[in-house]
Structures are given as structure tokens and as C-alpha cells.
Design a protein around this motif. Structure first.
Motif, mmCIF file in Angstrom:
data_model
loop_
_atom_site.group_PDB
_atom_site.id
_atom_site.type_symbol
_atom_site.label_atom_id
_atom_site.label_comp_id
_atom_site.label_asym_id
_atom_site.label_seq_id
_atom_site.Cartn_x
_atom_site.Cartn_y
_atom_site.Cartn_z
ATOM 1 N N GLY A 44 0.719 -1.215 0.046
ATOM 2 C CA GLY A 44 0.062 -0.093 -0.049
ATOM 3 C C GLY A 44 0.802 1.093 0.157
ATOM 4 O O GLY A 44 1.916 1.423 0.581
ATOM 5 N N THR A 45 0.193 2.129 -0.867
ATOM 6 C CA THR A 45 0.412 3.785 -0.379
ATOM 7 C C THR A 45 -0.268 4.746 -0.093
ATOM 8 O O THR A 45 -0.871 4.634 -0.300
ATOM 9 C CB THR A 45 1.384 4.005 -1.929
ATOM 10 O OG1 THR A 45 2.128 2.866 -2.542
ATOM 11 C CG2 THR A 45 1.524 5.613 -2.246
ATOM 12 N N LEU A 46 0.168 5.700 0.667
ATOM 13 C CA LEU A 46 -0.495 6.988 1.412
ATOM 14 C C LEU A 46 0.534 8.199 1.113
ATOM 15 O O LEU A 46 1.614 8.258 1.450
ATOM 16 C CB LEU A 46 -0.352 6.563 2.908
ATOM 17 C CG LEU A 46 -0.763 5.753 3.380
ATOM 18 C CD1 LEU A 46 -0.183 5.510 4.708
ATOM 19 C CD2 LEU A 46 -2.359 5.788 3.212
ATOM 20 N N VAL A 57 -6.118 12.660 2.083
ATOM 21 C CA VAL A 57 -4.980 11.362 2.390
ATOM 22 C C VAL A 57 -5.281 10.622 0.945
ATOM 23 O O VAL A 57 -6.713 10.772 0.692
ATOM 24 C CB VAL A 57 -5.676 10.488 3.486
ATOM 25 C CG1 VAL A 57 -4.598 9.033 3.346
ATOM 26 C CG2 VAL A 57 -5.534 11.090 5.179
ATOM 27 N N ARG A 58 -4.592 10.319 0.468
ATOM 28 C CA ARG A 58 -4.802 8.943 -0.913
ATOM 29 C C ARG A 58 -3.572 8.405 -0.802
ATOM 30 O O ARG A 58 -2.749 7.896 -0.617
ATOM 31 C CB ARG A 58 -4.261 9.617 -2.362
ATOM 32 C CG ARG A 58 -4.293 9.453 -3.537
ATOM 33 C CD ARG A 58 -5.516 9.000 -4.094
ATOM 34 N NE ARG A 58 -5.810 8.459 -5.180
ATOM 35 C CZ ARG A 58 -5.715 8.265 -6.457
ATOM 36 N NH1 ARG A 58 -5.043 9.801 -6.508
ATOM 37 N NH2 ARG A 58 -5.306 7.524 -7.438
ATOM 38 N N TRP A 59 -4.608 6.948 -1.224
ATOM 39 C CA TRP A 59 -3.880 6.185 -1.090
ATOM 40 C C TRP A 59 -4.514 5.234 -2.154
ATOM 41 O O TRP A 59 -5.324 4.679 -2.461
ATOM 42 C CB TRP A 59 -4.217 5.278 0.136
ATOM 43 C CG TRP A 59 -5.387 4.720 1.069
ATOM 44 C CD1 TRP A 59 -5.582 3.535 0.888
ATOM 45 C CD2 TRP A 59 -6.807 4.997 1.277
ATOM 46 N NE1 TRP A 59 -7.557 3.158 1.347
ATOM 47 C CE2 TRP A 59 -7.775 3.918 0.941
ATOM 48 C CE3 TRP A 59 -7.600 6.758 1.729
ATOM 49 C CZ2 TRP A 59 -8.921 4.341 1.797
ATOM 50 C CZ3 TRP A 59 -8.664 6.779 2.259
ATOM 51 C CH2 TRP A 59 -9.193 5.144 1.664
ATOM 52 N N TRP A 60 -3.599 4.167 -2.480
ATOM 53 C CA TRP A 60 -4.021 3.123 -2.828
ATOM 54 C C TRP A 60 -3.278 1.979 -1.751
ATOM 55 O O TRP A 60 -2.400 1.773 -1.009
ATOM 56 C CB TRP A 60 -2.767 3.236 -3.833
ATOM 57 C CG TRP A 60 -2.679 4.025 -4.998
ATOM 58 C CD1 TRP A 60 -2.961 3.687 -6.067
ATOM 59 C CD2 TRP A 60 -2.306 5.458 -5.201
ATOM 60 N NE1 TRP A 60 -3.173 4.983 -6.961
ATOM 61 C CE2 TRP A 60 -2.320 6.318 -6.006
ATOM 62 C CE3 TRP A 60 -1.507 5.537 -4.110
ATOM 63 C CZ2 TRP A 60 -2.089 7.930 -5.875
ATOM 64 C CZ3 TRP A 60 -0.851 7.328 -3.688
ATOM 65 C CH2 TRP A 60 -1.383 7.950 -4.870
ATOM 66 N N PRO A 86 -14.207 7.592 -3.365
ATOM 67 C CA PRO A 86 -13.603 6.667 -3.937
ATOM 68 C C PRO A 86 -12.541 7.435 -5.545
ATOM 69 O O PRO A 86 -13.292 7.471 -6.183
ATOM 70 C CB PRO A 86 -13.597 5.768 -4.215
ATOM 71 C CG PRO A 86 -15.234 5.973 -3.297
ATOM 72 C CD PRO A 86 -15.418 6.899 -3.277
ATOM 73 N N VAL A 87 -11.568 6.814 -5.825
ATOM 74 C CA VAL A 87 -10.648 7.132 -7.678
ATOM 75 C C VAL A 87 -11.039 5.949 -8.659
ATOM 76 O O VAL A 87 -11.369 5.831 -8.979
ATOM 77 C CB VAL A 87 -9.222 7.467 -6.469
ATOM 78 C CG1 VAL A 87 -8.579 8.018 -8.733
ATOM 79 C CG2 VAL A 87 -9.074 8.748 -6.406
ATOM 80 N N ARG A 88 -10.560 4.653 -7.802
ATOM 81 C CA ARG A 88 -10.682 3.549 -8.249
ATOM 82 C C ARG A 88 -11.134 2.159 -7.255
ATOM 83 O O ARG A 88 -10.958 2.272 -6.357
ATOM 84 C CB ARG A 88 -9.560 3.217 -8.440
ATOM 85 C CG ARG A 88 -9.309 1.992 -9.829
ATOM 86 C CD ARG A 88 -8.033 1.861 -10.663
ATOM 87 N NE ARG A 88 -7.094 1.278 -9.845
ATOM 88 C CZ ARG A 88 -5.713 2.313 -9.098
ATOM 89 N NH1 ARG A 88 -5.923 3.437 -9.707
ATOM 90 N NH2 ARG A 88 -5.122 1.295 -8.164
ATOM 91 N N GLY A 89 -11.898 1.469 -8.139
ATOM 92 C CA GLY A 89 -12.711 0.596 -7.235
ATOM 93 C C GLY A 89 -14.129 0.538 -6.399
ATOM 94 O O GLY A 89 -14.142 1.897 -6.605
ATOM 95 N N GLU A 90 -14.281 0.298 -5.876
ATOM 96 C CA GLU A 90 -15.262 0.390 -4.872
ATOM 97 C C GLU A 90 -15.043 -0.345 -3.357
ATOM 98 O O GLU A 90 -14.033 -1.105 -3.054
ATOM 99 C CB GLU A 90 -16.579 -0.653 -5.356
ATOM 100 C CG GLU A 90 -16.709 -1.995 -5.132
ATOM 101 C CD GLU A 90 -18.336 -2.634 -5.541
ATOM 102 O OE1 GLU A 90 -18.532 -2.133 -7.025
ATOM 103 O OE2 GLU A 90 -18.097 -3.530 -5.471
ATOM 104 N N HIS A 120 -12.926 -4.078 1.096
ATOM 105 C CA HIS A 120 -12.524 -2.965 -0.229
ATOM 106 C C HIS A 120 -11.482 -4.498 -1.160
ATOM 107 O O HIS A 120 -10.938 -5.004 -0.070
ATOM 108 C CB HIS A 120 -11.619 -2.308 -0.631
ATOM 109 C CG HIS A 120 -10.672 -1.404 -0.283
ATOM 110 N ND1 HIS A 120 -9.427 -2.323 -0.420
ATOM 111 C CD2 HIS A 120 -10.148 -0.325 1.449
ATOM 112 C CE1 HIS A 120 -8.547 -1.196 -0.005
ATOM 113 N NE2 HIS A 120 -8.369 -0.986 1.330
ATOM 114 N N GLY A 121 -11.939 -3.900 -1.848
ATOM 115 C CA GLY A 121 -10.761 -5.928 -2.609
ATOM 116 C C GLY A 121 -9.123 -5.033 -2.963
ATOM 117 O O GLY A 121 -9.018 -3.766 -2.826
ATOM 118 N N ASP A 122 -8.533 -5.671 -3.427
ATOM 119 C CA ASP A 122 -7.212 -4.956 -4.144
ATOM 120 C C ASP A 122 -7.749 -4.192 -5.459
ATOM 121 O O ASP A 122 -8.643 -3.798 -6.495
ATOM 122 C CB ASP A 122 -6.634 -7.181 -5.050
ATOM 123 C CG ASP A 122 -6.174 -7.123 -4.196
ATOM 124 O OD1 ASP A 122 -6.064 -7.350 -3.210
ATOM 125 O OD2 ASP A 122 -5.386 -8.671 -4.533
#
Length: 317
Positions: A44-46, A57-60, A86-90, A120-122
Motif C-alpha cells: 500500500g501507498t499513502l 489522504v490519497r491511498w492505494w 473513491p478514485v478506483r474500485g469500490e 475493499h478489494g485489491d
């Protein structure tokens, strides 16, 4: 001097066996203590922007489940609301026995001081804007206990998304006072979006009247002769009607005028283009007729003197 920092944090900079624990610690320190279900080798990245007041905060990250129980809340109250974009996914949000799926088409305004489960998923990516409780409840005093989901694709919701994106994009170019000033405006927009998305038709008209009053006061706050009676006359209503509308949101014409004048003065004290003007001149040009009244009101509203705000802005230039 206003605190302002921008950090990028990555789990893959740590030993593979320690990444899950590192992620738990980082997310809990930014938001509040939570329980996690995730892989020990979590990826993960923050990206973390924060001042004394706000956090963005933006995270992946990979799949995870985060939870807050009633016991967690009693031990570690959060004291803030979060706007999840959310930016991508759900992500699946569960609160008060209700479940909502949050995708990039919507945004969720909620409190982690309600028992919560987030899943949330991957490959999920999102932004979280952390707002002190008093900042949002002063504008939206009737938020549901479990928060609400707002449209993010059009109108005010789309504007909120765009301003948050711009605040992130320019994160390295901002000072702390600038970050806070923009964050304050985002909270204003979120409140307007909430009212637009959730009010019943009979209330929509009333909210429109309140919005018109706020807009007029904001545009004319610099006028030292602005009063509730002037607002009413210019809008074509009675003073009693204006007072009744503002009473619904817990304020009065004089309090609203003072609030907008203080906001205007703060922006000018932080603005390099106004640095040649003395604090007294800023006070008068922002509609205040008395320096002592301005200084006392400013300290009550912002917890510092007008000169402190100017000094902090100068140090950040």
C-alpha cells in the motif's frame, strides 16, 4: 506558524513480514485506532497532506477490512468526519446495520465515531478528507448518525471532487494557511452539496433561501453598513423572515455578517497582495468599524491574533 506537511509513505520500503503491521500503524495514526484484516506482506501507498486542522489522504492498497466497534470508539473517539472519495474500485461501508457501496460516482460523508466496517478489494484507491467535527456540524447540524452518500458526478458534488483534486495536485505549492483556507471552502461546498442531495422538497426552498442570504452576506461583508435589515431589504424580504431562516441553522444576521467579515479578513491577512496594508486597514476594509472588536472576535474565532496569521503567512512565502 501554521503546520503543514506533505508525506508519501510506502509499505514496500519495509521488510515484507512487517508491512501489514506498518500499514495498521500508519492508517490508525492518520485516522484513529481501528482493527485490520489484511496480509502480513500488505502492499500500500499513502500520500498525506495535513495541517493543524485538516488532513487530506490519497491511498492505494490491496484488499483489507477495517473496523471500529463501540468499545473502540469509547476508548479512542475520532472527533472528526471523513469525506471518502473513491478514485478506483469500490468500498463497502457498513454503519448502523446499513450497507452502502461507495464507488467513484459517489462520495460518503461519515463519522468513524459510529460503529463501522470498511471492506475493499485489491487495487482500490481513494481520497479521504478529514474534517474536524465542529467545522462540519456548524454547517450541517442535522447530519445522520451514520453519515450520508452524496452524488459526485454532477453539480456541487462534482465541484467538490474537482476542488479536492486541485488541492492534492498543488500540494507542494501551498502554505499551511492556504491549505486551511481552501479546506474551509471545501467544507462549505460539502455542506451545500449535502443540503442539495438530502433535503426534502419542502425544505429545498428554505435551504435555497438560506443559501441566498449567505451568498449576499459573503459578497457584501466588506460594507461597514451591512446589517440584517439591509440584507432583508436588498433581497426583498422582511427582516423577520431573514431572522427566521437563519434561526433554522442556529445563527442570526449579525452573527453571520461577523463570520463572513472574519473569513474575509483572514483571507486578506494571508494574501501577499494585502501585505502592504496594516492590520487596522484590513479590519476596516473587511467591514469592521472598530479594531478592538475585530481583534477580540478574531481571537475567539481562530485562536490567534490577526498579526499571528499575517506573520505565519509571511514565513511560508
Amino acid at each position: 506558524m501554521t503546520l503543514y506537511s506533505v508525506d508519501t509513505l510506502r509499505s514496500n520500503e519495509h521488510d515484507q513480514r512487517e508491512r501489514g503491521d506498518w500499514w495498521r500503524d500508519q492508517v490508525s495514526s492518520i485516522h484513529c485506532p481501528m482493527a485490520f484484516s489484511l496480509a502480513d506482506s500488505y502492499q500500500g501507498t499513502l500520500q498525506h497532506q495535513y495541517s493543524d486542522t485538516y488532513q487530506l489522504v490519497r491511498w492505494w492498497g490491496e484488499a483489507e477490512v477495517l473496523s471500529r466497534t463501540a468499545a473502540d470508539i469509547r476508548r479512542h473517539p475520532h472527533g472528526a468526519y471523513e469525506l471518502l472519495l473513491p478514485v478506483r474500485g469500490e468500498v463497502i461501508l457498513e454503519q448502523d446495520r446499513r450497507e452502502a457501496t461507495i464507488t467513484p460516482a459517489v462520495m460518503a460523508l461519515t463519522s468513524l465515531d459510529t460503529a463501522t466496517v470498511l471492506r475493499h478489494g485489491d487495487g482500490f484507491s481513494s481520497v479521504a478528507f478529514v474534517i474536524p467535527r465542529d467545522r462540519i456540524e456548524a454547517r450541517v447540524p442535522t447530519l445522520p448518525h451514520a453519515g450520508t452518500v452524496l452524488d459526485a458526478t454532477s453539480g456541487l458534488g462534482r465541484i467538490v471532487v474537482d476542488v479536492v483534486s486541485s488541492l492534492r495536485r498543488e500540494r507542494h505549492e501551498l502554505t499551511g494557511s492556504q491549505f486551511d483556507a481552501i479546506a474551509d471552502r471545501i467544507v462549505d461546498l460539502v455542506a451545500l452539496a449535502y443540503n442539495a442531495d438530502t433535503a426534502a422538497p419542502s425544505v429545498d426552498v428554505q435551504e435555497g433561501l438560506v443559501t441566498a442570504i449567505r451568498r449576499f452576506v459573503r459578497e457584501n461583508a466588506h460594507d461597514p453598513n451591512l446589517t440584517g435589515a439591509v440584507v432583508a431589504t436588498r433581497l426583498g424580504w422582511s427582516l423577520r423572515h431573514v431572522q427566521a431562516q437563519l434561526q433554522r441553522i442556529g445563527t442570526t444576521p449579525s452573527d453571520l455578517i461577523r463570520e463572513e467579515r472574519l473569513a474575509l479578513a483572514r483571507l486578506r491577512l494571508q494574501d501577499r497582495g494585502w501585505s502592504h496594508q496594516s492590520v487596522t486597514q484590513v479590519a476596516y476594509s473587511s467591514g469592521f468599524g472598530d479594531l478592538s472588536t475585530f481583534s477580540n472576535a478574531y481571537r475567539r474565532a481562530f485562536g490567534e491574533r490577526p498579526s499571528d496569521t499575517r506573520s505565519a503567512a509571511a514565513e511560508n512565502d
